[in-house]
Motif scaffolding. Structure first.
Motif, PDB file in Angstrom:
ATOM      1  N   ASN A 153       0.788  -1.399  -0.174  1.00 35.55           N
ATOM      2  CA  ASN A 153       0.084   0.098   0.062  1.00 35.55           C
ATOM      3  C   ASN A 153       0.774   1.246   0.171  1.00 35.55           C
ATOM      4  OD1 ASN A 153      -2.383  -1.387   0.206  1.00 35.55           O
ATOM      5  ND2 ASN A 153      -2.338  -1.713   2.019  1.00 35.55           N
ATOM      6  N   ASP A 154       2.112   1.372  -0.708  1.00 31.99           N
ATOM      7  CA  ASP A 154       2.699   2.387  -1.134  1.00 31.99           C
ATOM      8  C   ASP A 154       1.637   3.730  -1.344  1.00 31.99           C
ATOM      9  OD1 ASP A 154       3.610  -0.138  -2.130  1.00 31.99           O
ATOM     10  OD2 ASP A 154       5.746   0.806  -1.957  1.00 31.99           O
ATOM     11  N   LYS A 155       2.452   4.889  -1.099  1.00 28.55           N
ATOM     12  CA  LYS A 155       2.075   6.006  -1.609  1.00 28.55           C
ATOM     13  C   LYS A 155       3.171   6.946  -2.238  1.00 28.55           C
ATOM     14  CE  LYS A 155      -2.636   6.546   0.543  1.00 28.55           C
ATOM     15  NZ  LYS A 155      -2.535   5.227   1.035  1.00 28.55           N
ATOM     16  N   PHE A 156       3.360   7.154  -3.569  1.00 30.31           N
ATOM     17  CA  PHE A 156       4.309   8.042  -4.135  1.00 30.31           C
ATOM     18  C   PHE A 156       3.768   9.661  -3.922  1.00 30.31           C
ATOM     19  CE2 PHE A 156       5.972   4.182  -5.621  1.00 30.31           C
ATOM     20  CZ  PHE A 156       7.262   4.392  -5.382  1.00 30.31           C
ATOM     21  N   PHE A 157       4.142  10.424  -3.469  1.00 31.58           N
ATOM     22  CA  PHE A 157       3.809  11.844  -3.680  1.00 31.58           C
ATOM     23  C   PHE A 157       4.816  12.975  -3.565  1.00 31.58           C
ATOM     24  CE2 PHE A 157       4.259  10.776   0.950  1.00 31.58           C
ATOM     25  CZ  PHE A 157       4.815  12.061   1.480  1.00 31.58           C
ATOM     26  N   ILE A 158       4.552  14.065  -4.107  1.00 27.03           N
ATOM     27  CA  ILE A 158       5.534  15.195  -4.367  1.00 27.03           C
ATOM     28  C   ILE A 158       4.994  16.428  -3.330  1.00 27.03           C
ATOM     29  CG2 ILE A 158       6.561  16.720  -5.982  1.00 27.03           C
ATOM     30  CD1 ILE A 158       5.345  14.885  -8.307  1.00 27.03           C
ATOM     31  N   LYS A 159       6.115  16.779  -2.762  1.00 30.54           N
ATOM     32  CA  LYS A 159       5.705  17.932  -1.837  1.00 30.54           C
ATOM     33  C   LYS A 159       7.000  18.828  -1.978  1.00 30.54           C
ATOM     34  CE  LYS A 159       5.032  18.777   3.137  1.00 30.54           C
ATOM     35  NZ  LYS A 159       5.023  18.231   4.361  1.00 30.54           N
ATOM     36  N   ASN A 160       6.733  20.162  -2.472  1.00 32.05           N
ATOM     37  CA  ASN A 160       7.732  21.424  -2.454  1.00 32.05           C
ATOM     38  C   ASN A 160       8.594  20.812  -3.392  1.00 32.05           C
ATOM     39  OD1 ASN A 160       6.205  22.754  -0.415  1.00 32.05           O
ATOM     40  ND2 ASN A 160       7.745  21.788   1.138  1.00 32.05           N
ATOM     41  N   GLY A 161       8.374  19.951  -4.351  1.00 29.19           N
ATOM     42  CA  GLY A 161       9.302  19.769  -5.528  1.00 29.19           C
ATOM     43  C   GLY A 161      10.134  18.676  -5.059  1.00 29.19           C
ATOM     44  N   ASP A 162      10.033  17.773  -4.016  1.00 29.96           N
ATOM     45  CA  ASP A 162      10.516  16.711  -3.523  1.00 29.96           C
ATOM     46  C   ASP A 162       9.763  15.418  -3.853  1.00 29.96           C
ATOM     47  OD1 ASP A 162      13.213  18.077  -2.985  1.00 29.96           O
ATOM     48  OD2 ASP A 162      12.145  18.536  -1.024  1.00 29.96           O
ATOM     49  N   LEU A 163      10.360  14.404  -3.947  1.00 29.47           N
ATOM     50  CA  LEU A 163       9.669  12.949  -4.124  1.00 29.47           C
ATOM     51  C   LEU A 163       9.667  12.451  -2.827  1.00 29.47           C
ATOM     52  CD1 LEU A 163       8.325  10.979  -5.834  1.00 29.47           C
ATOM     53  CD2 LEU A 163      10.560   9.966  -6.429  1.00 29.47           C
ATOM     54  N   PHE A 164       8.402  11.655  -2.422  1.00 24.84           N
ATOM     55  CA  PHE A 164       8.486  10.797  -1.218  1.00 24.84           C
ATOM     56  C   PHE A 164       7.799   9.670  -1.451  1.00 24.84           C
ATOM     57  CE2 PHE A 164       8.735  15.547   0.071  1.00 24.84           C
ATOM     58  CZ  PHE A 164       9.510  15.261   1.010  1.00 24.84           C
ATOM     59  N   ARG A 165       7.780   8.737  -0.529  1.00 24.60           N
ATOM     60  CA  ARG A 165       7.059   7.466  -0.730  1.00 24.60           C
ATOM     61  C   ARG A 165       6.929   7.073   0.540  1.00 24.60           C
ATOM     62  NH1 ARG A 165       9.915   1.692  -2.903  1.00 24.60           N
ATOM     63  NH2 ARG A 165       8.092   0.628  -3.295  1.00 24.60           N
ATOM     64  N   SER A 166       5.507   6.641   1.012  1.00 22.29           N
ATOM     65  CA  SER A 166       5.360   6.282   2.488  1.00 22.29           C
ATOM     66  C   SER A 166       4.585   4.897   2.376  1.00 22.29           C
ATOM     67  CB  SER A 166       4.335   7.318   3.190  1.00 22.29           C
ATOM     68  OG  SER A 166       2.971   7.198   2.631  1.00 22.29           O
ATOM     69  N   PHE A 167       4.648   4.229   3.337  1.00 23.26           N
ATOM     70  CA  PHE A 167       3.822   2.880   3.326  1.00 23.26           C
ATOM     71  C   PHE A 167       3.687   2.421   4.826  1.00 23.26           C
ATOM     72  CE2 PHE A 167       8.239   1.711   2.728  1.00 23.26           C
ATOM     73  CZ  PHE A 167       8.559   1.050   3.526  1.00 23.26           C
ATOM     74  N   PRO A 168       2.481   1.710   5.050  1.00 20.36           N
ATOM     75  CA  PRO A 168       2.526   1.225   6.477  1.00 20.36           C
ATOM     76  C   PRO A 168       3.583   0.237   6.596  1.00 20.36           C
ATOM     77  CG  PRO A 168       0.845   0.616   5.162  1.00 20.36           C
ATOM     78  CD  PRO A 168       1.481   1.273   4.304  1.00 20.36           C
ATOM     79  N   ALA A 169       4.063  -0.071   7.914  1.00 17.57           N
ATOM     80  CA  ALA A 169       4.949  -0.979   8.184  1.00 17.57           C
ATOM     81  C   ALA A 169       4.504  -1.699   9.493  1.00 17.57           C
ATOM     82  CB  ALA A 169       6.527  -0.432   8.039  1.00 17.57           C
ATOM     83  N   ARG A 170       4.877  -3.015   9.588  1.00 10.42           N
ATOM     84  CA  ARG A 170       4.867  -3.512  11.000  1.00 10.42           C
ATOM     85  C   ARG A 170       5.693  -2.999  11.936  1.00 10.42           C
ATOM     86  NH1 ARG A 170       4.248  -7.978   7.388  1.00 10.42           N
ATOM     87  NH2 ARG A 170       6.513  -8.423   7.558  1.00 10.42           N
ATOM     88  N   ASP A 171       5.143  -2.885  13.052  1.00 12.60           N
ATOM     89  CA  ASP A 171       5.651  -2.145  14.134  1.00 12.60           C
ATOM     90  C   ASP A 171       6.817  -3.488  14.789  1.00 12.60           C
ATOM     91  OD1 ASP A 171       6.997  -1.097  16.475  1.00 12.60           O
ATOM     92  OD2 ASP A 171       5.052  -0.293  17.011  1.00 12.60           O
ATOM     93  N   GLU A 172       7.840  -3.359  14.867  1.00 14.97           N
ATOM     94  CA  GLU A 172       8.988  -4.322  15.226  1.00 14.97           C
ATOM     95  C   GLU A 172       8.888  -4.755  16.685  1.00 14.97           C
ATOM     96  OE1 GLU A 172      12.272  -5.148  12.599  1.00 14.97           O
ATOM     97  OE2 GLU A 172      12.490  -2.944  12.954  1.00 14.97           O
ATOM     98  N   ALA A 173       8.415  -3.743  17.604  1.00 14.95           N
ATOM     99  CA  ALA A 173       8.354  -3.967  18.841  1.00 14.95           C
ATOM    100  C   ALA A 173       6.736  -4.706  19.204  1.00 14.95           C
ATOM    101  CB  ALA A 173       8.232  -2.520  19.678  1.00 14.95           C
ATOM    102  N   ASP A 174       5.650  -4.319  18.293  1.00 18.97           N
ATOM    103  CA  ASP A 174       4.472  -4.893  18.591  1.00 18.97           C
ATOM    104  C   ASP A 174       3.826  -5.274  17.160  1.00 18.97           C
ATOM    105  OD1 ASP A 174       1.725  -5.699  19.102  1.00 18.97           O
ATOM    106  OD2 ASP A 174       1.362  -3.654  20.208  1.00 18.97           O
ATOM    107  N   SER A 175       3.850  -6.740  16.899  1.00 16.67           N
ATOM    108  CA  SER A 175       3.346  -7.004  15.440  1.00 16.67           C
ATOM    109  C   SER A 175       2.046  -6.774  15.105  1.00 16.67           C
ATOM    110  CB  SER A 175       3.704  -8.471  15.175  1.00 16.67           C
ATOM    111  OG  SER A 175       3.141  -9.285  16.244  1.00 16.67           O
TER     112      SER A 175
END
Length: 200
Positions: A153-175
């Protein structure tokens, strides 16, 4: 004299009958019309991007059978210089979006082609147009520690002319929990670098 008149009458009668036959019309044969088959659009994806007046990039994908396998083409039209180029690329994935950037600020446009390679996994193909050629730039894949917690469930987005990618990830401390990971991408010398942003 009577014979001449009689022959003249016959000739006139014959001419009149020929004229009548010539003027009769037959009904035109009925034209049978069949339902026109509507063809599906052969291009699964199409987008026209205007970089500047006269300079356009068109991206279209095609393929028969499985949606995620096929090819795509990038068409460059520079109508100011009468210059037209294209490149064809095989694809594994469904193109979901295309956009133009100049992330390294070198004056050469880059095309970012976003593909859905699996049900919820996105990837980018990047091409820079410079010197009359399309040059592919390798977009970094996730490293082993990122893959360990990655759930898609990645999301690519542009903010202030920069490229970003965000995605949900499993918390290693609490699965049972997920956290959002965000990465910023920089481009220099046709090579990407990645910075992980700390959650705010």
């Amino acid at each position: 004299m009577i014979i001449k008149n009689y022959t003249l009458q016959h000739l006139l009668l014959l001419a009149g009958m020929l004229f009548c036959f010539a003027c009769t019309e037959e009904k035109p044969a009925e034209i049978k019309t069949e339902a026109v088959k509507v063809q599906k659009n052969p291009f699964r994806f199409y987008k026209d991007i205007e970089v500047k007046p006269g300079l356009n990039f068109e991206v279209l994908s095609w393929g028969k059978g499985v949606d995620s396998i096929g090819g795509y083409q990038i068409l460059m039209s520079d109508s100011v210089r009468n210059n037209y180029k294209s490149t064809a690329v095989e694809r594994k994935g469904i193109i979901t979006d295309v956009w133009n950037m100049d992330l390294d600020n070198d004056g050469n446009p880059e095309l970012y082609i976003q593909l859905l390679s699996k049900k919820n996994v996105s990837d980018l193909n990047v091409f820079e147009y410079s010197g009359g050629n399309f040059n592919k730039i390798s977009f970094p894949s996730l490293n082993s520690s990122q893959k360990r917690v990655y759930v898609g469930n990645d999301k690519f987005f542009i903010k202030n002319g920069d490229l970003f990618r965000s995605f949900p990830a499993r918390d290693e401390a609490d699965s049972a929990k997920t956290v959002t990971k965000t990465y910023q991408y920089k481009l220099s010398g046709n090579s990407f670098s990645t910075i992980e942003l700390k959650p705010e």
